[in-house]
Design a protein around this motif. Sequence first.
Motif, PDB file in Angstrom:
ATOM      1  N   ARG A 148       1.181  -0.979   0.323  1.00 49.61           N
ATOM      2  CA  ARG A 148      -0.249  -0.256  -0.019  1.00 49.61           C
ATOM      3  C   ARG A 148       1.173   1.432  -0.079  1.00 49.61           C
ATOM      4  NH1 ARG A 148      -3.951  -0.523   4.967  1.00 49.61           N
ATOM      5  NH2 ARG A 148      -4.428   1.375   4.447  1.00 49.61           N
ATOM      6  N   LEU A 149       1.710   0.603   1.126  1.00 49.95           N
ATOM      7  CA  LEU A 149       2.761   2.566   0.446  1.00 49.95           C
ATOM      8  C   LEU A 149       3.446   2.773  -0.771  1.00 49.95           C
ATOM      9  CD1 LEU A 149       3.821   3.961   3.238  1.00 49.95           C
ATOM     10  CD2 LEU A 149       4.990   2.729   3.528  1.00 49.95           C
ATOM     11  N   THR A 150       3.614   1.727  -1.503  1.00 52.91           N
ATOM     12  CA  THR A 150       4.650   1.849  -2.222  1.00 52.91           C
ATOM     13  C   THR A 150       3.291   1.838  -3.967  1.00 52.91           C
ATOM     14  OG1 THR A 150       5.942  -0.388  -1.883  1.00 52.91           O
ATOM     15  CG2 THR A 150       5.016   0.498  -4.580  1.00 52.91           C
ATOM     16  N   ALA A 151       2.322   1.858  -3.432  1.00 51.35           N
ATOM     17  CA  ALA A 151       1.224   2.439  -4.671  1.00 51.35           C
ATOM     18  C   ALA A 151       1.493   3.936  -4.237  1.00 51.35           C
ATOM     19  CB  ALA A 151       0.010   1.378  -4.220  1.00 51.35           C
ATOM     20  N   ALA A 152       1.064   4.100  -2.292  1.00 51.61           N
ATOM     21  CA  ALA A 152      -0.026   5.663  -1.918  1.00 51.61           C
ATOM     22  C   ALA A 152       1.711   6.076  -2.159  1.00 51.61           C
ATOM     23  CB  ALA A 152      -0.078   5.738  -0.542  1.00 51.61           C
ATOM     24  N   LEU A 153       3.105   6.247  -2.328  1.00 55.27           N
ATOM     25  CA  LEU A 153       4.431   6.559  -3.188  1.00 55.27           C
ATOM     26  C   LEU A 153       4.469   7.127  -4.348  1.00 55.27           C
ATOM     27  CD1 LEU A 153       5.991   5.845   0.551  1.00 55.27           C
ATOM     28  CD2 LEU A 153       4.785   7.751   0.609  1.00 55.27           C
TER      29      LEU A 153
END
Lengths: 260, 204
Positions: A39-44
């Motif tokens: 989720r972090l990868t997608a959000a950043l």
Amino acid sequence: MKDRRADVENVWLDKLDAIAAGDEQPSPGDDELLHIAGRLTAALAPLGELDAGARTHKQRLGSQLRLQLAASKKTRLVKRWAFRSIMVAVALLVFMVLGPGLLFQIVPGASQNDHTNGAQTQQGWQMLALHSTSAYTIATPDKLTRGVTLLLPTEIAPDGYLVAISIDNYGNNVKIASYLVYEQDAIFYETPSRPFPPDAYAISVYQTVSIGKTRGFLYQEPGGTNRLEWYQAGLLCDLVSKLPAGQLIMMADELHSVTF
Amino acid sequence: MDLGSDVSVPLAGTRLSVWSLPAKTEKKSAPTVEIGSHKVSFDELYQQYYERVLAYMRFRTGSPDAAEDLVAQVFERVVSHLDDLQSPGAVGAWLFRIARNCAADYFRRYRVMVSLDTLVDGNHPRECSPEEELVAREERMLLLNQLNRLSEREREVIGLKFVACLQNREIARVLHMPEGTVGSLLHRALSRLRDALHDEGGNE
């Protein structure tokens, strides 16, 4: 047991690497932290995306940096040569000013040698008390590293020159050896090197001369000393003397390449 | 030749005090940089890292404008310190160490408080439907809010991992710490993020 735990950790870290790089998505069997990583990868991910303004900035900055790099390349080249020159100059200064030492010198025929005071003979070489330096290692040609190529005079007896070697560290700890060959009235510096850039001598103080088929560059220093520079046999050559320029050119022309 | 007296022969290498190279027209080919014994195209280096450095700076500063200025500073330092670089394999860590230093200088100079909330409405060049955009926006807001709660160290390691996309080995070089510590820090940061998301009820 420890190894097994380490293996599990490594697998987890590898998976995290792949997720962070966007190469993989977390699978249902993965632990919650890897899902959060996904989720972090997608959000950043959008942080690295460029809109029109950012693209313009990138293009403009790239052009500026290319120009800056081209300019700094020249500066680095100058710095490199200046550093080399300073190191050799310092080494010679120490060589001439500090502490007594021995330098091997052979003159063409011992009877012609005027430097007999304090001289000793060793293995056929006339040793003359001269100033030494820690930067230069005094060596006879027969003690040079195998494979070293130097330019040496032809018209002088085999023992008519002396050699000193300086090995300096340059950027990235590259070792560069400089060789000195002393003739009767001249000092000759030789440094294995790549050729000078073609632009290096394109300034008015240098006069282009021909040394046989080789192009040389002559520079008269304010004190009247002539300095002849050229590139030959993989060596950056620098012949320095108060002798007339024509004589220096003749001396340079008489040098020949010797591989030890 | 007696070198001990009246030495008037000039010292080696005292060629000219200024080695003036005449201005020449630039070559058309892309400039290359020598790293150790390798030649690397500067353009490739720039293309490979520009977005990553920009993303890292946006993440660190929370300000797209400041990020662009800092990216320029980073690459200017890269150009002027290329000689310090010894191996192409170390480019990533070296470049992000410079980036980290530039960011640290920025914080020292301006003493700004960083809030990642400003990045929620950042660039969205990718095409997606309004609904997808809304969901993505809420997800980003949630995660960026929680990232604000992490310690500086944890946020830094998250930035280097998920924004700069560095390997743990490279992060270890940037932060001057053992590689194992990087792994532990990442695990701890993700755990804290998970806990924070649970507290917010955001991890359904």
